[in-house]
Enzyme design. Structure first.
Site, PDB file in Angstrom:
ATOM      1  N   HIS A  57      -0.415   0.452  -1.053  1.00  0.00           N
ATOM      2  CA  HIS A  57      -0.801  -0.064  -0.551  1.00  0.00           C
ATOM      3  C   HIS A  57      -0.603   0.450   1.000  1.00  0.00           C
ATOM      4  CE1 HIS A  57       0.233  -2.557  -4.046  1.00  0.00           C
ATOM      5  NE2 HIS A  57      -0.915  -3.912  -4.283  1.00  0.00           N
ATOM      6  N   ASP A  99      -8.036  -0.506  -7.719  1.00  0.00           N
ATOM      7  CA  ASP A  99      -7.005  -1.374  -7.501  1.00  0.00           C
ATOM      8  C   ASP A  99      -8.346  -2.156  -6.252  1.00  0.00           C
ATOM      9  OD1 ASP A  99      -5.094  -2.554  -7.333  1.00  0.00           O
ATOM     10  OD2 ASP A  99      -3.363  -1.041  -6.906  1.00  0.00           O
TER      11      ASP A  99
END
Length: 383
Positions: free
Chosen positions: A231, A306
């Site tokens: 992230h 993702d």
């Protein structure tokens, strides 16, 4: 944009398919939404594909996030302009079950009213434990780690089925679970051994399948050894290939080979795996997607990235480029979960790359075919 001649040719091919099969375009749309027409799936796929504009094809690859809890004019315009094939909902979109059902119903209503009249993928990350949307008003799903400690396949399957029933009631048709990473932190892994992860993930997939919910194995080829959070930033998993084959890849390989009908989706990570590809993150690595996942492991379902807005990707590429790279490498669907401008750039990048010949039209069509097959497999939507 297409030339007028090109558009006419596509329409003609589409109509020929429809005439040959004795169905109308409306009939095909109804079939896509879940009716029990006898037209074979592959004929439906080809008819729908040939009836789509380039803009519609590109849009079908996108799973996008929306800003708030309502299907307001801005949100509906966002999905319409992108021809979005799917949405991803987060806590910012979910206040209570009644509101969620209403929101999803409104999004589906618009999508089914416009070409190509296909249902949206409506997706969520509902793993259990810490990763649980709208947690105060849904089933208190245990984490995968908690289920792993109990070790019961029956409990794993039943929790997956309960989760699926609740999500389907709300209007979802895709869950980005189960996690099949080995030893991943934050309570998200079933276990630290490949055989145990395989055993319990298999039960989870069976639970989802029993209820008609599309589930997702993630995060290929495994992020349990990640030194940093994708992230935030890019990092390398430096294990040798034989270690990755025996450990991290094993649950994916086992679950792909074990089922007569393969797991429908596999989500690909943003990390680098130098043992396979020292330059490219997995989601833009042809070596890993076309070579390992497709050719070596034989996966035939939908490959989804993702979230492309994670720091691991934005630190390396522009949104205009990263979607093109992912599709070229073998991805079929792209998550862009938060920012509308990022979504527009990913969409525009792919559209321009196909128009300019930098991304082969055949590769786009291959991805769209997988999207269409998956959508045609969805059960009828609940009223």
């Amino acid at each position: 944009m297409h030339s007028g001649k090109g558009k006419l040719k596509k329409v003609a091919v589409f109509l020929l398919f429809c005439i040959f099969m004795g169905v109308t375009a409306e009939g095909l749309g109804e079939t896509a939404a879940g009716s029990k027409e006898s037209v074979s799936q592959e004929v439906q796929v080809e008819a729908l594909l040939h009836g789509m504009t380039l803009e519609e094809k590109v849009g079908q690859l996108l799973f996008v996030g929306i800003a708030g809890p309502e299907a307001d004019a801005e949100t509906l315009a966002q999905l319409r302009e992108l021809h979005a094939g799917g949405v991803v909902l987060f806590d910012r979109n979910m206040q209570n079950p009644t509101q969620v059902k209403s929101l999803i119903g409104a999004l589906q209503k618009q999508t089914l009213s416009q070409a190509p009249r296909l249902p949206l993928f409506v997706s969520v990350d509902q793993e259990g434990g810490r990763v649980l949307r709208m947690r105060e008003q849904v089933l208190p799903l245990p984490s995968q780690a908690e289920l792993g400690l109990q070790g019961s396949t029956e409990q794993v399957e039943e929790w997956a089925a309960k989760n699926a029933r609740e999500l389907i009631y709300l209007g979802f048709n895709v869950n980005f679970a189960p996690v099949v990473d080995i030893g991943l932190g934050a309570e998200r892994s079933f276990a630290n051994e490949a055989a145990e992860v395989t055993r319990l993930a298999r039960a989870s997939v069976l639970g989802y399948r029993k209820e008609g919910m599309l589930c997702t194995l993630k995060h290929f080829p495994g992020i349990g050894k990640a030194p940093k959070d994708p992230h935030q930033e890019i990092s390398d998993i430096t294990a040798e290939r034989d270690v990755l084959e025996q450990e991290d890849l094993a649950p994916f390989r086992n679950l792909i080979n074990e089922f007569d009908i393969q797991p429908p989706l596999i989500m690909v990570s943003h990390l680098r795996y130098p043992a396979y590809d020292a330059e490219n993150p997995a989601c833009v690595s042809e070596v890993l997607l076309k070579g390992v996942l497709r050719k070596q492991l034989g996966f035939e379902g939908l490959v989804v990235t993702d979230d492309l807005e994670m720091g691991a990707m934005t630190s390396l590429y522009s949104f205009h480029d990263m979607g093109v790279m992912a599709v070229a490498a073998g991805a079929d669907a792209l998550l862009v979960c938060h920012n509308a401008e990022s979504q527009k750039q990913v969409y525009a990048g792919i559209l321009e790359a196909v128009q300019e010949g930098r991304l082969p039209a055949d590769r786009l069509d291959e991805a769209v075919r997988r999207v269409l097959r998956t959508k045609l497999s969805l059960p009828p939507m609940q009223e």
